[in-house]
Scaffold this motif. Structure first.
Motif, PDB file in Angstrom:
ATOM      1  N   MET A   1       0.847  -1.201   0.000  1.00 48.18           N
ATOM      2  CA  MET A   1       0.000   0.000   0.000  1.00 48.18           C
ATOM      3  C   MET A   1       0.881   1.249   0.000  1.00 48.18           C
ATOM      4  O   MET A   1       1.733   1.411   0.866  1.00 48.18           O
ATOM      5  CB  MET A   1      -0.896   0.015   1.250  1.00 48.18           C
ATOM      6  N   ILE A   2       0.691   2.111  -0.978  1.00 54.61           N
ATOM      7  CA  ILE A   2       1.382   3.397  -1.028  1.00 54.61           C
ATOM      8  C   ILE A   2       0.339   4.499  -0.900  1.00 54.61           C
ATOM      9  O   ILE A   2      -0.562   4.612  -1.730  1.00 54.61           O
ATOM     10  CB  ILE A   2       2.173   3.569  -2.338  1.00 54.61           C
ATOM     11  N   ILE A   3       0.455   5.279   0.169  1.00 59.71           N
ATOM     12  CA  ILE A   3      -0.473   6.403   0.339  1.00 59.71           C
ATOM     13  C   ILE A   3       0.140   7.594  -0.396  1.00 59.71           C
ATOM     14  O   ILE A   3       0.999   8.285   0.123  1.00 59.71           O
ATOM     15  CB  ILE A   3      -0.706   6.711   1.825  1.00 59.71           C
ATOM     16  N   ARG A   4      -0.285   7.794  -1.628  1.00 56.43           N
ATOM     17  CA  ARG A   4       0.291   8.856  -2.454  1.00 56.43           C
ATOM     18  C   ARG A   4      -0.388  10.185  -2.185  1.00 56.43           C
ATOM     19  O   ARG A   4       0.270  11.202  -1.967  1.00 56.43           O
ATOM     20  CB  ARG A   4       0.153   8.471  -3.940  1.00 56.43           C
ATOM     21  N   ASP A   5      -1.717  10.167  -2.187  1.00 61.19           N
ATOM     22  CA  ASP A   5      -2.466  11.407  -1.984  1.00 61.19           C
ATOM     23  C   ASP A   5      -2.987  11.433  -0.552  1.00 61.19           C
ATOM     24  O   ASP A   5      -3.980  10.794  -0.223  1.00 61.19           O
ATOM     25  CB  ASP A   5      -3.630  11.488  -2.971  1.00 61.19           C
ATOM     26  N   ILE A   6      -2.283  12.169   0.314  1.00 58.42           N
ATOM     27  CA  ILE A   6      -2.616  12.135   1.737  1.00 58.42           C
ATOM     28  C   ILE A   6      -3.732  13.108   2.099  1.00 58.42           C
ATOM     29  O   ILE A   6      -4.185  13.137   3.239  1.00 58.42           O
ATOM     30  CB  ILE A   6      -1.372  12.422   2.613  1.00 58.42           C
ATOM     31  N   THR A   7      -4.201  13.909   1.136  1.00 54.36           N
ATOM     32  CA  THR A   7      -5.254  14.880   1.453  1.00 54.36           C
ATOM     33  C   THR A   7      -6.605  14.520   0.852  1.00 54.36           C
ATOM     34  O   THR A   7      -7.632  15.014   1.311  1.00 54.36           O
ATOM     35  CB  THR A   7      -4.868  16.291   0.973  1.00 54.36           C
ATOM     36  N   ALA A   8      -6.622  13.655  -0.158  1.00 58.58           N
ATOM     37  CA  ALA A   8      -7.869  13.387  -0.873  1.00 58.58           C
ATOM     38  C   ALA A   8      -8.916  12.739   0.027  1.00 58.58           C
ATOM     39  O   ALA A   8     -10.101  13.108  -0.014  1.00 58.58           O
ATOM     40  CB  ALA A   8      -7.601  12.498  -2.083  1.00 58.58           C
ATOM     41  N   GLY A   9      -8.491  11.760   0.845  1.00 56.07           N
ATOM     42  CA  GLY A   9      -9.450  11.058   1.693  1.00 56.07           C
ATOM     43  C   GLY A   9     -10.197  11.998   2.612  1.00 56.07           C
ATOM     44  O   GLY A   9     -11.438  11.979   2.687  1.00 56.07           O
ATOM     45  N   GLY A  10      -9.458  12.856   3.317  1.00 59.15           N
ATOM     46  CA  GLY A  10     -10.087  13.812   4.224  1.00 59.15           C
ATOM     47  C   GLY A  10     -10.922  14.838   3.472  1.00 59.15           C
ATOM     48  O   GLY A  10     -12.007  15.232   3.926  1.00 59.15           O
ATOM     49  N   ALA A  11     -10.448  15.257   2.284  1.00 60.46           N
ATOM     50  CA  ALA A  11     -11.155  16.293   1.518  1.00 60.46           C
ATOM     51  C   ALA A  11     -12.523  15.808   1.052  1.00 60.46           C
ATOM     52  O   ALA A  11     -13.492  16.576   1.060  1.00 60.46           O
ATOM     53  CB  ALA A  11     -10.309  16.721   0.327  1.00 60.46           C
ATOM     54  N   TYR A  12     -12.622  14.555   0.659  1.00 58.62           N
ATOM     55  CA  TYR A  12     -13.895  14.065   0.123  1.00 58.62           C
ATOM     56  C   TYR A  12     -14.822  13.522   1.208  1.00 58.62           C
ATOM     57  O   TYR A  12     -16.043  13.501   1.027  1.00 58.62           O
ATOM     58  CB  TYR A  12     -13.624  13.006  -0.950  1.00 58.62           C
ATOM     59  N   ARG A  13     -14.258  13.090   2.336  1.00 61.11           N
ATOM     60  CA  ARG A  13     -15.109  12.591   3.424  1.00 61.11           C
ATOM     61  C   ARG A  13     -15.650  13.719   4.287  1.00 61.11           C
ATOM     62  O   ARG A  13     -16.784  13.686   4.743  1.00 61.11           O
ATOM     63  CB  ARG A  13     -14.343  11.582   4.286  1.00 61.11           C
ATOM     64  N   TYR A 180       9.225   5.001   0.034  1.00 59.05           N
ATOM     65  CA  TYR A 180       7.799   4.988   0.366  1.00 59.05           C
ATOM     66  C   TYR A 180       7.487   3.865   1.358  1.00 59.05           C
ATOM     67  O   TYR A 180       6.615   4.012   2.206  1.00 59.05           O
ATOM     68  CB  TYR A 180       6.965   4.847  -0.907  1.00 59.05           C
ATOM     69  N   GLU A 181       8.191   2.759   1.251  1.00 55.13           N
ATOM     70  CA  GLU A 181       7.990   1.664   2.204  1.00 55.13           C
ATOM     71  C   GLU A 181       8.402   2.094   3.612  1.00 55.13           C
ATOM     72  O   GLU A 181       7.681   1.853   4.591  1.00 55.13           O
ATOM     73  CB  GLU A 181       8.803   0.439   1.782  1.00 55.13           C
ATOM     74  N   THR A 182       9.546   2.761   3.726  1.00 56.70           N
ATOM     75  CA  THR A 182      10.037   3.202   5.026  1.00 56.70           C
ATOM     76  C   THR A 182       9.101   4.227   5.649  1.00 56.70           C
ATOM     77  O   THR A 182       8.771   4.144   6.837  1.00 56.70           O
ATOM     78  CB  THR A 182      11.448   3.821   4.887  1.00 56.70           C
ATOM     79  N   THR A 183       8.664   5.195   4.845  1.00 57.72           N
ATOM     80  CA  THR A 183       7.802   6.236   5.406  1.00 57.72           C
ATOM     81  C   THR A 183       6.444   5.683   5.812  1.00 57.72           C
ATOM     82  O   THR A 183       5.856   6.140   6.787  1.00 57.72           O
ATOM     83  CB  THR A 183       7.605   7.392   4.404  1.00 57.72           C
ATOM     84  N   LEU A 184       5.968   4.679   5.083  1.00 57.15           N
ATOM     85  CA  LEU A 184       4.713   4.050   5.486  1.00 57.15           C
ATOM     86  C   LEU A 184       4.892   3.336   6.821  1.00 57.15           C
ATOM     87  O   LEU A 184       4.032   3.422   7.705  1.00 57.15           O
ATOM     88  CB  LEU A 184       4.247   3.058   4.426  1.00 57.15           C
ATOM     89  N   ALA A 185       6.036   2.647   6.997  1.00 49.98           N
ATOM     90  CA  ALA A 185       6.302   1.953   8.255  1.00 49.98           C
ATOM     91  C   ALA A 185       6.363   2.943   9.413  1.00 49.98           C
ATOM     92  O   ALA A 185       5.824   2.690  10.505  1.00 49.98           O
ATOM     93  CB  ALA A 185       7.612   1.171   8.152  1.00 49.98           C
ATOM     94  N   VAL A 186       7.011   4.090   9.193  1.00 49.46           N
ATOM     95  CA  VAL A 186       7.093   5.120  10.234  1.00 49.46           C
ATOM     96  C   VAL A 186       5.697   5.636  10.571  1.00 49.46           C
ATOM     97  O   VAL A 186       5.315   5.746  11.751  1.00 49.46           O
ATOM     98  CB  VAL A 186       8.001   6.288   9.772  1.00 49.46           C
ATOM     99  N   GLY A 187       4.924   5.962   9.550  1.00 48.65           N
ATOM    100  CA  GLY A 187       3.580   6.493   9.772  1.00 48.65           C
ATOM    101  C   GLY A 187       2.667   5.517  10.477  1.00 48.65           C
ATOM    102  O   GLY A 187       1.902   5.899  11.378  1.00 48.65           O
ATOM    103  N   LEU A 188       2.742   4.245  10.107  1.00 47.00           N
ATOM    104  CA  LEU A 188       1.907   3.231  10.745  1.00 47.00           C
ATOM    105  C   LEU A 188       2.233   3.105  12.222  1.00 47.00           C
ATOM    106  O   LEU A 188       1.336   2.996  13.068  1.00 47.00           O
ATOM    107  CB  LEU A 188       2.086   1.882  10.043  1.00 47.00           C
ATOM    108  N   GLU A 189       3.523   3.119  12.554  1.00 45.00           N
ATOM    109  CA  GLU A 189       3.913   2.972  13.956  1.00 45.00           C
ATOM    110  C   GLU A 189       3.453   4.169  14.787  1.00 45.00           C
ATOM    111  O   GLU A 189       2.901   4.001  15.880  1.00 45.00           O
ATOM    112  CB  GLU A 189       5.432   2.823  14.065  1.00 45.00           C
TER     113      GLU A 189
END
Length: 508
Positions: A1-13, A180-189
């Motif tokens: 999973m690569i979270i590319r667009d970090i603002t779209a989810g919040g913007a549309y919800r 992107y893998e590393t930053t996802l791991a950091v964000g998840l933790e």
């Protein structure tokens, strides 16, 4: 999973929910989404493409999250710098990034624009504040660009996402590469430990750089992010009370300032649920006070640029320490973070057993890919997926890690070895001491003496400090001299440059 667009989810919800608060500025999720789209399109119009690195040199500001979002939307990497880095010290790092665009705050653009001739690859300076003739105006750049979503880049886990800077306490900082893998791991933790949810009010009273790893999920979830540009205890407490902050990401130094603030008891902090604390741990006495005032809400974190986080001392660990008969754990930095392995190794890098002092070696999914354009340093520090941190420490039988300082900081006094961190912890027991750095100053050709450099918030004498040290330390570790200073020379990541302190001492 690569979270590319970090603002779209919040913007549309929830488009009208507040996404960013900084100073007097508030942006909704839809505003941040559209603004980051405009910036992404503008950067592509300037000729940037996937894999290019955008350097950022500014104080905390409302534009920071949208810059991060724009880079991810276009497959660009971001390289943020602490504002404590001097402009001339940034030149080799910007050049190493081969950065064609550098985004600056108004306070930084003046000095950096004077050095533009030394920036070998930089074609555009972009100023967040008007700087006619010196840089492209940020808001004009956005206004001239489309708010539509930019073309989706072809991204993979191993693509470069973030470039950080090490402390550089002994030379030029090395620049770390997070994929992107590393930053996802950091964000998840971070998201897991802080238990982030869409209704959280997230507050980061420290440099924006430290918490960027959490933004990928923070904004995807729809939290509100407060990035202050004022860090006084009063301002921090007022913000927590006014905004009903639930989650905090900050430094141990910030917590220490709050504990020493006389008006701490005047504020309603009942909304707080979790506080992430990075940096050198507080003393046992300080932790006891913090728990008494705030409750079991803290997570003490051991993180470095190469791997974040490495270990965590979580709320249940604090409770076990204070109520379960393990007070020694208040001196630890906890147990390994998710998917992180920690071992202690000797000089030959062979494993050591429990309670044996050695170098901290780590591995895991959140480890950097290496140092940017520096294969020699990468090969030296990372071998077979194991990173040798240069930190000294020991593990107990339950897997708790106790840090003892940097290998390079140890001081040889006669035939004895002094660990400066232990001396610093002793000195920090004095309430008037705000910061301390202990170093070995050469005496003759082979010996050293222990000197403590101290910044205080009030009146404190050398003798008061020495009394504390004599209570805790063997005689050879007690400083021979206490030097009071107004400030310390620091690296871009905020660490004290002890070599410069020693040079200043020798040149007196």
């Amino acid at each position: 999973m690569i979270i590319r667009d970090i603002t779209a989810g919040g913007a549309y919800r929830h488009p009208d929910r507040t996404a960013v608060v900084s100073g007097e500025t508030r942006y909704s999720y839809m505003q941040v989404h559209k603004r980051s789209n405009r910036l992404a399109n503008a950067l592509m119009r300037l000729g940037l493409k996937k894999g290019d690195i955008v350097c950022i040199y500014t104080d905390n500001c409302p534009q920071y999250p949208e810059i991060a979002a724009a880079c991810m939307k276009t497959g660009l990497a971001m390289a943020p710098f602490m504002v404590s880095v001097l402009p001339q010290e940034m030149v080799p790092m910007i050049n190493n990034c081969r950065s064609r665009v550098v985004i600056c705050g108004g306070r930084q653009i003046e000095s950096l624009s004077m050095l533009k001739g030394q920036l070998a690859h930089t074609e555009h300076l972009v100023s967040l504040d008007a700087a006619p003739g010196k840089a492209i105006d940020y808001e004009s750049l956005l206004n001239d660009s489309s708010p539509d979503e930019p073309p989706v880049p072809d991204l993979g886990y191993t693509d470069l996402c973030y470039v950080g800077s090490t402390s550089g306490t002994t030379g030029l900082p090395k620049q770390t590469m997070r994929t992107y893998e590393t930053t996802l791991a950091v964000g998840l933790e971070i998201s897991y430990v802080l238990d982030l949810n869409p209704r959280d009010i997230y507050f980061q009273p420290c440099t924006a750089i430290f918490g960027i790893g959490s933004w990928r999920l923070l904004f995807h979830l729809g939290c509100t992010c407060i990035l202050p540009n004022e860090f006084s205890p009063q301002s921090i407490l007022e913000t927590i009370q006014k905004e009903k902050v639930t989650k905090v990401f900050t430094t141990a130094g910030c917590i220490r300032q709050l504990l020493n603030f006389s008006g701490l008891g005047d504020y309603d902090l009942s909304s707080l649920l979790r506080v992430w604390v990075t940096g050198a741990p507080l003393t046992v006495t300080e932790w006891e006070r913090a728990i008494k005032i705030f409750g079991y809400r803290f997570v003490q974190v051991y993180s470095i640029q190469e791997q974040a986080p490495i270990s965590l001392l979580q709320p249940e660990d604090f409770k076990e320490a204070l109520e379960g008969g393990h007070p020694e754990r208040l001196r630890s930095v906890g147990r390994p973070a998710l998917d992180v392995k920690i071992r202690i190794v000797g000089a030959d890098r062979s494993p050591l057993g429990p309670d044996e002092l050695g170098e901290v070696a780590t591995s895991g999914g959140n480890l950097i890919a290496g140092y940017l354009n520096n294969p020699e340093a990468t090969a030296e520090a990372i071998q077979d997926g194991v990173f040798y941190t240069g930190d000294l420490g020991m593990l107990d039988n339950d897997g708790y890690l106790y840090l003892k300082g940097r290998k390079s900081d140890t001081v040889k006094v006669g035939v004895k070895l002094v660990l400066p961190l232990e001396v610093e912890v002793s000195i920090l027991r004095h309430k008037a001491v705000r910061e301390v750095a202990v170093a070995g100053v050469p005496v003759g050709s082979e010996d050293y003496k222990v000197v403590a450099f101290v910044i205080s918030d009030g009146h404190v004498s050398s003798e008061e400090i020495l009394v504390l040290c004599r209570e805790d330390l063997p005689s050879y570790a007690v400083p021979e001299e206490i030097i009071f200073l107004e400030s310390f020379p620091k690296t871009g990541s905020g660490k004290v440059m002890k070599r410069k302190l020693i040079d200043q001492y020798k040149s007196r």
